[in-house]
Scaffold this motif. Structure first.
Motif, mmCIF file in Angstrom:
data_model
loop_
_atom_site.group_PDB
_atom_site.id
_atom_site.type_symbol
_atom_site.label_atom_id
_atom_site.label_comp_id
_atom_site.label_asym_id
_atom_site.label_seq_id
_atom_site.Cartn_x
_atom_site.Cartn_y
_atom_site.Cartn_z
ATOM 1 N N GLU A 1 11.599 10.609 -0.258
ATOM 2 C CA GLU A 1 10.881 11.581 -1.316
ATOM 3 C C GLU A 1 11.372 13.020 -1.254
ATOM 4 O OE1 GLU A 1 6.457 13.142 -2.461
ATOM 5 O OE2 GLU A 1 6.729 11.028 -1.692
ATOM 6 N N GLY A 2 11.897 13.425 -2.266
ATOM 7 C CA GLY A 2 12.546 14.772 -2.446
ATOM 8 C C GLY A 2 13.824 14.764 -2.215
ATOM 9 N N GLU A 3 14.429 13.714 -1.752
ATOM 10 C CA GLU A 3 16.011 13.572 -1.664
ATOM 11 C C GLU A 3 16.606 12.784 -2.364
ATOM 12 O OE1 GLU A 3 17.084 15.432 0.989
ATOM 13 O OE2 GLU A 3 15.027 16.030 1.792
ATOM 14 N N GLU A 4 18.171 13.408 -2.754
ATOM 15 C CA GLU A 4 18.658 12.654 -3.713
ATOM 16 C C GLU A 4 19.215 11.074 -3.307
ATOM 17 O OE1 GLU A 4 22.137 15.128 -4.380
ATOM 18 O OE2 GLU A 4 21.010 16.771 -5.195
ATOM 19 N N TYR A 5 19.032 10.747 -1.925
ATOM 20 C CA TYR A 5 19.380 9.539 -1.542
ATOM 21 C C TYR A 5 18.402 9.004 -0.640
ATOM 22 C CZ TYR A 5 20.740 13.091 1.921
ATOM 23 O OH TYR A 5 20.850 14.219 2.787
ATOM 24 N N ASN A 6 18.552 7.536 -0.510
ATOM 25 C CA ASN A 6 17.615 6.819 0.421
ATOM 26 C C ASN A 6 17.850 7.145 1.695
ATOM 27 O OD1 ASN A 6 16.218 5.951 -2.036
ATOM 28 N ND2 ASN A 6 17.230 4.176 -1.874
ATOM 29 N N ARG A 7 16.843 6.823 2.566
ATOM 30 C CA ARG A 7 16.972 6.632 3.883
ATOM 31 C C ARG A 7 17.811 5.463 4.323
ATOM 32 N NH1 ARG A 7 11.683 8.810 3.900
ATOM 33 N NH2 ARG A 7 11.506 10.681 5.248
ATOM 34 N N ARG A 8 19.087 5.281 5.132
ATOM 35 C CA ARG A 8 19.525 4.154 5.520
ATOM 36 C C ARG A 8 19.063 3.886 7.042
ATOM 37 N NH1 ARG A 8 25.061 1.344 3.408
ATOM 38 N NH2 ARG A 8 23.262 0.919 2.082
ATOM 39 N N LEU A 9 18.660 2.825 7.233
ATOM 40 C CA LEU A 9 18.111 2.486 8.611
ATOM 41 C C LEU A 9 18.914 1.495 9.156
ATOM 42 C CD1 LEU A 9 14.573 2.133 7.845
ATOM 43 C CD2 LEU A 9 15.702 4.189 8.358
ATOM 44 N N SER B 1 12.813 9.163 15.339
ATOM 45 C CA SER B 1 12.145 9.580 14.113
ATOM 46 C C SER B 1 13.055 9.327 12.997
ATOM 47 C CB SER B 1 12.130 11.151 14.173
ATOM 48 O OG SER B 1 11.385 11.704 12.934
ATOM 49 N N ILE B 2 12.064 9.047 11.973
ATOM 50 C CA ILE B 2 12.747 8.645 10.712
ATOM 51 C C ILE B 2 12.586 10.089 9.725
ATOM 52 C CG2 ILE B 2 12.684 6.271 10.787
ATOM 53 C CD1 ILE B 2 10.330 6.189 8.774
ATOM 54 N N TYR B 3 12.229 11.091 10.224
ATOM 55 C CA TYR B 3 12.043 12.180 9.706
ATOM 56 C C TYR B 3 11.185 12.371 8.342
ATOM 57 C CZ TYR B 3 16.033 12.689 12.665
ATOM 58 O OH TYR B 3 16.974 12.708 13.854
ATOM 59 N N LEU B 4 9.953 11.875 8.721
ATOM 60 C CA LEU B 4 8.864 12.088 7.601
ATOM 61 C C LEU B 4 8.408 13.544 7.512
ATOM 62 C CD1 LEU B 4 6.870 8.770 8.726
ATOM 63 C CD2 LEU B 4 8.299 8.992 6.796
ATOM 64 N N LYS B 5 7.793 13.482 6.105
ATOM 65 C CA LYS B 5 7.606 14.979 5.904
ATOM 66 C C LYS B 5 5.999 15.028 5.434
ATOM 67 C CE LYS B 5 10.755 14.923 2.694
ATOM 68 N NZ LYS B 5 11.902 15.303 1.406
ATOM 69 N N LYS B 6 5.525 15.984 5.682
ATOM 70 C CA LYS B 6 4.115 15.838 5.530
ATOM 71 C C LYS B 6 3.614 15.659 4.013
ATOM 72 C CE LYS B 6 0.093 19.269 5.415
ATOM 73 N NZ LYS B 6 -0.357 20.656 5.651
ATOM 74 N N ASN B 7 2.747 14.762 3.548
ATOM 75 C CA ASN B 7 2.387 14.332 2.090
ATOM 76 C C ASN B 7 3.294 13.270 1.549
ATOM 77 O OD1 ASN B 7 -0.285 15.445 2.875
ATOM 78 N ND2 ASN B 7 0.607 17.635 1.912
ATOM 79 N N GLU B 8 4.516 13.089 2.334
ATOM 80 C CA GLU B 8 5.483 12.300 1.588
ATOM 81 C C GLU B 8 4.638 11.019 1.408
ATOM 82 O OE1 GLU B 8 9.963 10.226 2.720
ATOM 83 O OE2 GLU B 8 8.942 11.781 4.283
ATOM 84 N N LYS B 9 5.339 10.023 0.714
ATOM 85 C CA LYS B 9 4.879 8.864 0.435
ATOM 86 C C LYS B 9 5.607 7.574 0.417
ATOM 87 C CE LYS B 9 0.795 10.411 -2.967
ATOM 88 N NZ LYS B 9 0.801 11.675 -2.484
ATOM 89 N N LEU B 10 5.377 6.756 1.151
ATOM 90 C CA LEU B 10 6.046 5.453 1.397
ATOM 91 C C LEU B 10 5.177 4.280 1.172
ATOM 92 C CD1 LEU B 10 7.016 7.701 3.760
ATOM 93 C CD2 LEU B 10 8.880 6.099 3.879
ATOM 94 N N THR B 11 5.776 3.265 0.995
ATOM 95 C CA THR B 11 4.820 2.056 1.248
ATOM 96 C C THR B 11 4.802 1.620 2.571
ATOM 97 O OG1 THR B 11 6.746 0.361 1.074
ATOM 98 C CG2 THR B 11 5.735 1.029 -1.031
ATOM 99 N N ASP C 1 0.865 -1.455 0.000
ATOM 100 C CA ASP C 1 -0.022 -0.165 -0.063
ATOM 101 C C ASP C 1 0.787 1.283 -0.068
ATOM 102 O OD1 ASP C 1 -2.335 -1.295 -0.142
ATOM 103 O OD2 ASP C 1 -2.915 -0.497 2.031
ATOM 104 N N GLU C 2 0.406 2.087 -0.778
ATOM 105 C CA GLU C 2 1.079 3.625 -0.707
ATOM 106 C C GLU C 2 0.504 4.435 0.365
ATOM 107 O OE1 GLU C 2 2.636 6.335 -4.213
ATOM 108 O OE2 GLU C 2 0.773 6.846 -4.053
ATOM 109 N N VAL C 3 1.182 5.002 1.175
ATOM 110 C CA VAL C 3 0.702 5.765 2.414
ATOM 111 C C VAL C 3 1.104 7.073 2.526
ATOM 112 C CG1 VAL C 3 0.551 5.677 4.890
ATOM 113 C CG2 VAL C 3 0.785 3.336 3.802
ATOM 114 N N THR C 4 0.226 7.875 2.598
ATOM 115 C CA THR C 4 0.888 9.368 2.774
ATOM 116 C C THR C 4 0.739 9.926 4.147
ATOM 117 O OG1 THR C 4 -0.740 9.728 0.554
ATOM 118 C CG2 THR C 4 -0.115 11.585 2.022
ATOM 119 N N VAL C 5 1.794 10.353 4.504
ATOM 120 C CA VAL C 5 2.199 11.057 5.740
ATOM 121 C C VAL C 5 1.340 12.035 6.282
ATOM 122 C CG1 VAL C 5 3.797 11.841 7.467
ATOM 123 C CG2 VAL C 5 4.583 10.300 5.525
ATOM 124 N N PRO C 6 0.451 11.843 7.224
ATOM 125 C CA PRO C 6 -0.389 12.785 7.773
ATOM 126 C C PRO C 6 0.058 14.040 8.515
ATOM 127 C CG PRO C 6 -0.648 10.767 9.211
ATOM 128 C CD PRO C 6 0.167 10.563 8.210
#
Length: 391
Positions: free
Chosen positions: A203-211, A98-108, A83-88
């Motif tokens: 989303e919006g960054e040049e690189y992925n989040r590394r967890l 935090s993983i520093y989510l941004k408003k309306n960012e989309k992740l699975t 599912d594609e989830v929109t950050v509220p």
């Protein structure tokens, strides 16, 4: 004289070594419970659900981010990983990890679960809860409903992340052990919590989040494969850990544990050392009925699955079994039916039961076709043509 002195010296050394070894063997044979710093703790065998060790295990405690074990398993069972989830908006800037989510960012949903369990993202917890439950209160309702189904009788959740927002958000070490065992039986959950490093989108960054997984035990303990770290100012250090050795998986819970890493290692070592899986019946094993049950000729009772249970060697004689049947006379007309159970009791508690199925012995020449008579005669004539009538 010199030879005699040398022999005496060798004998003294030999006896000294034996004296050193004897206390070690005695300590291992009579080793007591783990010596741990945790205020509350529990150790569980994942497959059977047996609590192997408990220290204040039924004491209601704050559990910090161990809460996210429930958040994750509810989301896995009720959501769709792709599912594609929109950050509220309410998820952005939640205090704590935090993983520093941004408003309306989309992740699975799957990416969010990795952020939830590896980095303990409180923003991920709120996002997951809102998506799966429709709202945070709606999701909390699902969490408490699942807790009741699992048998967590001393637990109440008020949020999906475990932050200290209320005295009404609590659990116990034994309840959290039950939850950990339940969740670890799910392959998706097991894969997530055993992952050491994971890249997810940003989303919006040049690189992925590394967890990077906060659970250091994955690197420090042989066989470690989960579960979750936790800390708040009021709950102090909390840890849910698990490890698998020789096909056996144990899970440990420590609450308010200043030395949590060593506590978990000590508990897991103790569990692996003192308990072994005892197999009482195998799958498909023929079971002899009790005198009150009559089996017609050609009929037998077989188990539909195996039964194994973790026990100390001295506990094995305390396991008894009894047969519970719905029929006193078993005929071939009942072929394939479950008509009873083989129950296993450990002291005064039932620890499991295996269904018993009716199985009819079939002659080697018979088959399952409806026209059995025609098939029989066909086989008969084939036999005659190939044998008796051959010159």
């Amino acid at each position: 004289m010199r030879v005699r002195k040398r022999l005496c010296g060798v004998l003294v050394v030999f006896l000294f070594i034996q004296l050193l070894l004897l206390p070690v063997a005695e300590v291992r044979a009579n080793a007591g419970p783990p010596n741990i710093s945790a205020e509350s703790a529990a150790l569980i065998d994942v497959a059977s659900g047996r609590i192997l060790y408990s220290k204040n295990g039924d004491k209601k405690m704050r559990i910090a981010s161990l809460t996210k074990t429930m958040t994750a398993i509810v989301a896995i069972e009720m959501g769709q990983l792709k599912d594609e989830v929109t950050v509220p908006p309410e998820a952005v800037g939640v205090e704590g990890s935090s993983i520093y989510l941004k408003k309306n960012e989309k992740l699975t949903l799957e990416e969010l679960l990795y952020g939830l369990m590896l980095r303990s993202g409180n923003d991920a917890a709120v996002t997951v809860a809102t998506h799966v439950g429709g709202s945070v209160p709606g999701f909390v309702y699902l969490m408490n409903e699942k807790a009741a189904l699992i048998g967590m009788t001393h637990t109440n959740f008020t949020n999906p992340h475990g932050l200290d927002d209320s005295n009404m958000h609590y659990s116990t070490a034994e309840d959290m052990a039950l939850l950990s065992a339940y969740a670890l039986r799910n392959p998706v959950f097991r894969q997530i919590v055993s992952t050491k490093v994971k890249d997810i989108s940003w989303e919006g960054e040049e690189y992925n989040r590394r967890l990077l997984n906060k659970n250091k035990l994955l690197h420090l303990y042989n066989g470690a494969d989960g579960v979750k770290t936790g800390y708040t100012k009021l709950a102090k250090r909390c840890l849910a850990s698990s490890a698998t050795r020789d096909g056996r998986q144990l899970a440990a819970i420590t609450l308010n544990a200043p030395d949590d890493w060593n506590d978990s290692a000590e508990m897991l070592d103790w569990g692996f050392r003192h308990f072994a899986m005892k197999e009482f019946v195998q799958y498909g094993e023929t079971i002899q009925p009790e005198p009150a049950v009559t089996l017609k000729e050609g009929v037998q009772l077989v188990t539909t699955n195996a039964f194994r249970y973790p026990l100390k060697p001295e506990e094995i004689p305390d396991v008894t079994k009894r047969m519970v049947m719905s029929e006193s006379v078993v005929t071939e007309k009942m072929n394939g039916q479950i008509i009873g159970f083989l129950q296993f009791h450990f002291r005064d508690q039932m620890i499991g039961q295996v269904p018993l199925k009716v199985q009819v012995d079939t002659p080697t020449w018979a088959n399952t076709n409806e026209d059995t008579g025609a098939d029989f005669w066909q086989q008969f004539w084939n036999l005659m043509a190939g044998g008796l009538f051959r010159a």
